[in-house]
Design an enzyme around this catalytic site. Structure first.
Site, PDB file in Angstrom:
ATOM      1  CE1 TYR A 299      25.886  52.177 -88.134  1.00  0.00           C
ATOM      2  CE2 TYR A 299      28.096  52.317 -87.269  1.00  0.00           C
ATOM      3  CZ  TYR A 299      26.919  51.623 -87.434  1.00  0.00           C
ATOM      4  OH  TYR A 299      26.775  50.370 -86.876  1.00  0.00           O
TER       5      TYR A 299
ATOM      6  CG  ASP B 171      31.693  48.866 -85.024  1.00  0.00           C
ATOM      7  OD1 ASP B 171      32.108  47.775 -85.447  1.00  0.00           O
ATOM      8  OD2 ASP B 171      30.515  49.263 -85.203  1.00  0.00           O
TER       9      ASP B 171
ATOM     10  CE  LYS C  33      29.174  47.451 -87.973  1.00  0.00           C
ATOM     11  NZ  LYS C  33      29.302  48.823 -87.486  1.00  0.00           N
TER      12      LYS C  33
ATOM     13  CG  HIS D 239      25.482  47.148 -91.528  1.00  0.00           C
ATOM     14  ND1 HIS D 239      25.765  48.485 -91.580  1.00  0.00           N
ATOM     15  CD2 HIS D 239      24.935  46.952 -90.320  1.00  0.00           C
ATOM     16  CE1 HIS D 239      25.408  49.063 -90.454  1.00  0.00           C
ATOM     17  NE2 HIS D 239      24.906  48.146 -89.661  1.00  0.00           N
TER      18      HIS D 239
HETATM   19  P1  NAD Z   1      25.455  51.380 -76.801  1.00  0.00           P
HETATM   20  O1  NAD Z   1      24.995  50.130 -76.163  1.00  0.00           O
HETATM   21  O2  NAD Z   1      26.877  51.627 -76.952  1.00  0.00           O
HETATM   22  O3  NAD Z   1      24.744  52.539 -76.008  1.00  0.00           O
HETATM   23  C1  NAD Z   1      24.932  53.872 -76.297  1.00  0.00           C
HETATM   24  C2  NAD Z   1      24.204  54.700 -75.235  1.00  0.00           C
HETATM   25  O4  NAD Z   1      24.721  54.371 -73.954  1.00  0.00           O
HETATM   26  C3  NAD Z   1      24.420  56.168 -75.438  1.00  0.00           C
HETATM   27  O5  NAD Z   1      23.223  56.811 -75.088  1.00  0.00           O
HETATM   28  C4  NAD Z   1      25.525  56.508 -74.432  1.00  0.00           C
HETATM   29  O6  NAD Z   1      25.455  57.823 -73.983  1.00  0.00           O
HETATM   30  C5  NAD Z   1      25.238  55.544 -73.323  1.00  0.00           C
HETATM   31  N1  NAD Z   1      26.459  55.169 -72.570  1.00  0.00           N
HETATM   32  C6  NAD Z   1      27.661  54.818 -73.069  1.00  0.00           C
HETATM   33  N2  NAD Z   1      28.529  54.538 -72.079  1.00  0.00           N
HETATM   34  C7  NAD Z   1      27.844  54.716 -70.921  1.00  0.00           C
HETATM   35  C8  NAD Z   1      28.206  54.567 -69.545  1.00  0.00           C
HETATM   36  N3  NAD Z   1      29.422  54.176 -69.178  1.00  0.00           N
HETATM   37  N4  NAD Z   1      27.235  54.830 -68.627  1.00  0.00           N
HETATM   38  C9  NAD Z   1      25.999  55.204 -68.993  1.00  0.00           C
HETATM   39  N5  NAD Z   1      25.605  55.370 -70.277  1.00  0.00           N
HETATM   40  C10 NAD Z   1      26.531  55.118 -71.219  1.00  0.00           C
HETATM   41  O7  NAD Z   1      24.681  51.457 -78.162  1.00  0.00           O
HETATM   42  P2  NAD Z   1      24.887  51.412 -79.680  1.00  0.00           P
HETATM   43  O8  NAD Z   1      25.429  52.713 -80.186  1.00  0.00           O
HETATM   44  O9  NAD Z   1      23.573  50.929 -80.162  1.00  0.00           O
HETATM   45  O10 NAD Z   1      25.937  50.251 -79.945  1.00  0.00           O
HETATM   46  C11 NAD Z   1      27.324  50.479 -79.958  1.00  0.00           C
HETATM   47  C12 NAD Z   1      27.902  50.439 -81.363  1.00  0.00           C
HETATM   48  O11 NAD Z   1      27.571  49.212 -81.992  1.00  0.00           O
HETATM   49  C13 NAD Z   1      27.341  51.477 -82.342  1.00  0.00           C
HETATM   50  O12 NAD Z   1      27.852  52.762 -82.123  1.00  0.00           O
HETATM   51  C14 NAD Z   1      27.733  50.858 -83.660  1.00  0.00           C
HETATM   52  O13 NAD Z   1      29.093  51.096 -83.947  1.00  0.00           O
HETATM   53  C15 NAD Z   1      27.482  49.391 -83.394  1.00  0.00           C
HETATM   54  N6  NAD Z   1      26.136  48.935 -83.869  1.00  0.00           N
HETATM   55  C16 NAD Z   1      26.089  48.026 -84.882  1.00  0.00           C
HETATM   56  C17 NAD Z   1      24.861  47.575 -85.358  1.00  0.00           C
HETATM   57  C18 NAD Z   1      24.836  46.553 -86.457  1.00  0.00           C
HETATM   58  O14 NAD Z   1      23.768  46.356 -87.079  1.00  0.00           O
HETATM   59  N7  NAD Z   1      25.914  45.885 -86.737  1.00  0.00           N
HETATM   60  C19 NAD Z   1      23.672  48.062 -84.802  1.00  0.00           C
HETATM   61  C20 NAD Z   1      23.743  48.965 -83.755  1.00  0.00           C
HETATM   62  C21 NAD Z   1      24.984  49.397 -83.282  1.00  0.00           C
END
Ligand code: NAD
Length: 326
Positions: free
Chosen positions: A49, A44, A78, A111
């Site tokens: 990014y 994704d 996106k 997005h």
């Molecule tokens: P996420 O919820 O995936 O959290 C990431 C954090 O959680 C990192 O600090 C990581 O080290 C930690 N983590 C991951 N797996 C873990 C585990 N098993 N145990 C403990 N900690 C863990 O957050 P995100 O990056 O905000 O969201 C995921 C993805 O969603 C993004 O990378 C992006 O691709 C997408 N996204 C999209 C939008 C949008 O506007 N459409 C906005 C934010 C994120």
């Protein structure tokens, strides 16, 4: 390998993918390559990014090494707010494809449901929220008069031309989804939203699932992703990894709180795209469905934690106040 869901265009999308936001450029290609070796098939990404070249590099290396074929992967990007005008939609998608070194995407989201003034690639790429130094200095957002349906029709043409197999929306509310459904020729295949126990968005999830639109959750761990960005809201919101309800359920099943949070989403039929750089976590996140089944009571207890707390609202961190969600 994770399970798949079938989109309304018949395409199969993995239920678990890797989020590529904030993966640093210097390690991104290797992390994507390693994730493919572990079994990840959905990536994704987004123009915003700033790491699409590296995501593409990792993917192309895995294909060249014979680890996977292109058709085994589900590659997502996106469209950024600055490219909403119909003249710029295909341009932006082609830039993504050329950066990634790929011929097509599997899913291309809008997005955000907001249109900004166009910023030429040679001026700044990706442009971010401000359209130039002056705007940034004054905290001013330069909008563009582009209705969402015009952007969507240009995205539909990208499907016709084979540049992407599916198109979707992100950060839309129910009213905007309804408006789009009334006018579109190609239905959105997926809606990507912030989704975690503090922001359960039940009505939106139920409505979209009823209309055959797959829900994809971002920021499944709630505040966690925003702590590293220094967000005050994230700091002041109780950490879900230490929440009594989540911990109790994790103890019931002898799993980690992160697994409970992810499985709560997938058991509601919501796809997930957690981001991690750690091999062990990548493996745990990917195998969530085969390992754990929460009871109906547990699912309900988690859903009751809802507080409608939204971590990713640009209103909170942009100088120029710009409402999207309220
Ligand atoms: P996420 O919820 O995936 O959290 C990431 C954090 O959680 C990192 O600090 C990581 O080290 C930690 N983590 C991951 N797996 C873990 C585990 N098993 N145990 C403990 N900690 C863990 O957050 P995100 O990056 O905000 O969201 C995921 C993805 O969603 C993004 O990378 C992006 O691709 C997408 N996204 C999209 C939008 C949008 O506007 N459409 C906005 C934010 C994120």
């Amino acid at each position: 390998m994770s399970e798949y869901v079938t989109l309304n265009n018949g395409l199969k999308m993995p239920l678990v993918g890797l989020g590529c936001w904030k993966i640093p450029n210097d390690v991104c290609a290797q992390q994507v390559y390693d994730a493919i070796k572990i079994g990840y098939r959905l990536f994704d990404g987004a123009e915003d990014y700033g790491n699409e070249k590296e995501v593409g590099e990792g993917i192309r290396k895995a294909i060249a090494d014979g680890v996977v074929k292109r058709e085994d992967l589900f590659v997502v990007s996106k469209l950024w707010n600055s490219y909403h005008h119909p003249d710029h939609v295909k341009l932006a998608l082609k830039r993504t494809l050329s950066d990634m070194g790929l011929e097509y995407l599997d899913l291309y989201y809008m997005h955000f449901p907001i249109a900004f003034k166009f910023v030429p690639f040679e001026e700044k790429y990706p442009p971010g929220f401000y359209t130039g130094a002056e705007d940034e200095k004054n905290g001013h957002i330069s909008e563009a008069d582009v209705p969402l349906i015009d952007t969507w029709r240009a995205m539909e043409s990208c499907v016709d031309e084979g540049l992407t197999k599916s198109i979707g929306i992100s950060n839309f509310n129910g009213g905007l989804v309804q408006d789009l459904l009334r006018q579109c020729r190609i239905k959105p295949a997926a809606l990507q939203i912030e989704h975690h126990p503090y922001l359960t968005q039940e009505n939106l999830v139920e409505y979209c699932q009823g209309k055959g639109i797959q829900i994809v959750a971002y920021s499944s761990f709630g505040p966690q992703s925003y702590l590293e960005m220094g967000s005050d809201l994230a700091k002041n919101t109780p950490n879900l990894f230490h929440h009594d309800t989540i911990n109790q359920i994790a103890n019931n099943h002898r799993v980690s709180p992160s697994e409970v949070l992810l499985r709560w989403a997938t058991q509601r039929g919501v796809a997930i795209i957690p981001k991690s750089s750690k091999k062990e976590r990548l493996e745990t996140n990917l195998k969530i469905d085969s390992k754990l089944t929460l009871t109906h009571k547990e699912l309900e207890a988690i859903s009751k934690l809802n507080k409608n707390i939204r971590m990713n609202d640009p209103w909170d961190w942009l100088d120029g106040k710009f409402p999207i969600f309220a």
